[in-house]
Design a protein around this motif. Structure first.
Motif, PDB file in Angstrom:
ATOM      1  N   GLY A 105       0.788  -1.223   0.000  1.00 44.71           N
ATOM      2  CA  GLY A 105       0.000   0.000   0.000  1.00 44.71           C
ATOM      3  C   GLY A 105       0.817   1.268   0.000  1.00 44.71           C
ATOM      4  N   ALA A 106       2.172   1.149  -0.170  1.00 42.01           N
ATOM      5  CA  ALA A 106       3.026   2.337  -0.159  1.00 42.01           C
ATOM      6  C   ALA A 106       2.742   3.217  -1.368  1.00 42.01           C
ATOM      7  N   ASP A 107       3.023   4.505  -1.226  1.00 41.31           N
ATOM      8  CA  ASP A 107       2.868   5.459  -2.320  1.00 41.31           C
ATOM      9  C   ASP A 107       3.776   5.052  -3.482  1.00 41.31           C
ATOM     10  N   PRO A 108       3.277   5.103  -4.728  1.00 35.53           N
ATOM     11  CA  PRO A 108       4.110   4.716  -5.877  1.00 35.53           C
ATOM     12  C   PRO A 108       5.435   5.466  -5.941  1.00 35.53           C
ATOM     13  N   ARG A 109       5.451   6.741  -5.518  1.00 36.05           N
ATOM     14  CA  ARG A 109       6.702   7.499  -5.545  1.00 36.05           C
ATOM     15  C   ARG A 109       7.716   6.928  -4.570  1.00 36.05           C
ATOM     16  N   ALA A 110       7.237   6.450  -3.424  1.00 40.18           N
ATOM     17  CA  ALA A 110       8.139   5.838  -2.451  1.00 40.18           C
ATOM     18  C   ALA A 110       8.736   4.552  -3.013  1.00 40.18           C
ATOM     19  N   TYR A 111       7.912   3.787  -3.733  1.00 35.27           N
ATOM     20  CA  TYR A 111       8.401   2.556  -4.349  1.00 35.27           C
ATOM     21  C   TYR A 111       9.446   2.857  -5.422  1.00 35.27           C
ATOM     22  N   ARG A 112       9.186   3.874  -6.236  1.00 33.59           N
ATOM     23  CA  ARG A 112      10.143   4.225  -7.290  1.00 33.59           C
ATOM     24  C   ARG A 112      11.469   4.672  -6.707  1.00 33.59           C
TER      25      ARG A 112
END
Length: 689
Positions: free
Chosen positions: A91-98
């Motif tokens: 559920g992490a923010d996509p920007r955090a994953y990138r």
């Protein structure tokens, strides 16, 4: 490699970099809901290597993709937690994953050819993680990319920087993938089947490279593979997955020496080894894994387990045990060394006779290369160079060697799919190559081929029944009803029921398609069967079933066979004699046991030394034993002995004079100026030095 000390379950949780709890994933596929992962728990400590093994569809790759946040379209994590360095990723923010991907978590994908961008140069792709994460300006990123290519063992890295992926060999592309994954010095590397499609020599180099770089960078690694020999040598801990669940996990030595789950034991028993007794069948796991769309109330392995009880079929066993070694089995293996009893087989195929059935005489195949070339100079790929051998009636000859050595090119000429540049193929004294179309059609009925990729070899628009009836119709054999009966009989011979007749290839599993491929090859009762990498794409359990089936058919029909493979254990199990090919030439040929136990050519010895052994206590090969470096280009092979550029024994004589096959025993020949000696006194050449 020095393994980390085994960690207890509590200790692993305290110092874990990665913690996965109760992870479940589902995929919506039309009206079906597929659950490839159900309730998986994993821990990974800093600097640790975790091997994840299991059959295709067990959830290994899906677990890695879940960690990366790269699940395919239609997939979602339905429950559970993935914590990396204390941060929750589900559920992490996509920007955090990138910000994590490529920087702190990287992945090496199984198929480097599809994972690399075919329209971009290698150097740009390797440098990309540094540019995306703002870790270096472009000039510095490209300089570091070149350094990384050199670090992963790519020769002439400055030249390779300008190449496109299709210009590189499979081993070099895999090295590029590793360079791209490691250039930002991640904390965690997920290697998904990084060596599955590679030769044993390149596989050994890349696994050693990963282990060395892991130590240098201090990173943790998840090694996803179906090869138990790979994890035995390179993993600190092993997790065994089956049908989306973790069924056993523990320190590598404990899991191999004190196996508890019946599935893990069955996997280990199914592995053909270089010491395999050819007089007994390979152990195999009956049946196939359950449909991931179906709910199974108890142990998912129960339908394939000989020890299953009613409790196994109704109650799901918990993952528990002592310390770090846990397993989910109601009836665990009591004797860790227990193996599944195997059925004895005749030592030699029935009906072996002295007269030759297939003769190959000075066979040559060269392909002209288009494009610019110096004036008056014709450039050709020298695929096969003056190869000769004989296969007797009822005999099986194995051909081994690295990709690019000419094995498959030779196989296609044997069944007249390709025409040789020079030389002859004879079937019972009659020429196969260079004859008229009608005569060739009649000969082809006696020469059949079993292809590596059964999915591509079977027409997707035809039912299995039509595929099996087609060669009978072409040869004008029988009525329509008789052909249908013959097709059903062929399916029965390869262990498939008549219900398969009306199904299409895409509706079958890989093992079923490979069985259909064998049935198709046997439809015309051939005298010679050429099997090109017949089991390389199959799981170890399915592989054992197909290999046993091939042995049975060879024995019962008196077939002459040529088995082409880079898997030396497979060739030893199937073959009476073996030929070793290198860069278009046979460098050693002889009785299988003689070649494997007393290899005379340094190349053969190097291939054998590189085979991974499913034993964590097996000694690693010495530095000089394995074959190193890339195969030279067949456009311009080395002078003299073609192996000399990679041979530790090479001298000026090897560069000047090409060795010819010379007898070193009653049924053993080698092409080497300095054949290897053996301690038992059976010297390949007593005065070789």
């Amino acid at each position: 490699m020095n393994r980390a000390a085994p960690r207890g379950a509590a200790g692993a949780r305290e110092q874990a970099m990665l913690t996965i709890r109760d992870l479940s994933v589902q995929i919506r596929a039309g009206e079906r809901t597929v659950r490839p992962i159900t309730g998986v728990d994993l821990d990974l400590a800093r600097g640790e290597t975790l091997g994840i093994v299991g059959e295709t569809g067990s959830g290994k790759s899906m677990t890695g993709l879940s960690i990366m946040g790269m699940l395919p379209a239609g997939s979602s994590i339905t429950s559970g937690s993935i914590r990396f360095d204390g941060a929750e990723l589900v559920g992490a923010d996509p920007r955090a994953y990138r910000a994590l991907r490529g920087r702190r978590i990287s992945m090496v994908f199984q198929d480097s050819l599809t994972a690399l961008n075919p329209t971009r140069r290698v150097g740009d792709q390797v440098a990309e993680p540094l540019l995306l994460h703002g870790l270096a300006p472009r000039a510095e990123a490209l300089r570091r990319a070149e350094e990384m290519l050199a670090l992963v063992g790519i020769p002439r890295p400055s030249e390779r920087m300008r190449d496109y992926p299709h210009q590189l060999s499979g081993g070099m592309r895999q090295r590029v993938m590793i360079a791209m994954a490691l250039i930002a010095e991640p904390d965690l590397l997920i290697a998904d089947e990084p060596t599955t499609a590679l030769d044993v020599t390149i596989q050994a180099e890349i696994l050693d490279l990963l282990a060395r770089l892991k130590e240098q960078l201090g990173m943790a690694m998840i090694l996803v593979t179906h090869d138990m020999g790979v994890v035995a040598r390179h993993a600190d801990r092993v997790g065994v997955m089956y049908a989306g669940r973790l069924v056993e996990t523990g320190p590598t030595r404990s899991l191999f020496r004190h196996t508890r789950h019946r599935y893990t034991r069955a996997l280990l028993d199914s592995i053909p080894s270089l010491e395999q007794d050819r007089g007994v069948e390979l152990s195999s796991i009956p049946g196939s894994p359950p449909d991931p769309a179906e709910a199974v109330p108890g142990c998912r392995f129960a339908p394939r387990c000989a020890a299953a009880t009613d409790r196994c079929r109704t109650e799901r066993p918990p993952l528990e045990g002592e310390g770090a070694h846990v397993f989910a089995c109601w009836n665990p293996v009591a004797d860790p060394g227990m193996a599944v009893p195997a059925r004895a087989l005749p030592l030699t195929p029935a009906g072996v006779r002295a007269e030759p059935r297939l003769e190959v005489v000075d066979l040559v195949q060269e392909h002209p290369v288009s494009g610019w070339r110096p004036k008056g100079r014709r450039r050709t790929v020298k695929a096969v160079s003056r190869v000769s051998f004989t296969v007797r009636a009822g005999e099986t000859l194995g051909l081994v060697g690295e990709s690019g050595c000419g094995k498959s090119s030779l196989g296609r000429m044997l069944v007249a799919m390709d025409r040789p540049t020079a030389g002859e193929v004879r079937l019972e004294g009659a020429k196969v190559s260079g004859v008229g179309r009608r005569e060739l059609g009649a000969r082809r009925a006696k020469l059949q081929m079993m292809f590596q990729d059964s999915g591509a070899a079977l027409d997707p628009k035809m039912t299995i029944g039509t595929i099996l009836r087609e060669p009978l119709a072409i040869q004008g054999i029988g009525t329509a009803a008789e052909r249908t009966d013959r097709a059903a009989a062929l399916l029965d011979a390869v262990g498939l029921g008549p219900s398969i007749l009306e199904r299409y290839p895409h509706e079958l599993s890989g093992g079923q398609r490979q069985r259909v491929g064998l049935a198709r090859a046997l439809a015309l009762d051939p005298d010679v069967l050429v099997a090109d990498e017949p089991v390389s794409a199959l799981d170890v359990s399915i592989r054992s079933q197909v290999l046993n089936l091939m042995r049975t058919q060879q024995r019962e029909r008196g077939l002459s066979s040529v088995v082409i493979s880079h898997d030396l254990a497979v060739v030893r199990y199937l073959s009476d004699r073996v030929g070793v090919m290198y860069l278009g030439k046979i460098v050693e040929i002889g009785a299988t046991d003689e070649v494997y136990e007393r290899p005379a050519h340094p190349y053969t010895a190097g291939l054998l030394a590189a085979v991974p052994v499913a034993d964590p206590d097996a000694p690693a090969p010495e530095a000089g034993e394995r074959v190193r470096g890339e195969l030279p280009s067949p456009l311009d092979p080395p002078s003299g002995c073609r192996f000399r550029t990679r041979c530790p024994l090479a001298t000026d004589l090897c560069a000047a004079v090409e060795p010819t096959l010379e007898a070193v025993g009653a049924v053993h020949e080698v092409a080497c100026h300095f054949p290897l000696q053996h301690e038992d006194g059976d010297a390949t050449e007593e005065d070789a030095a």
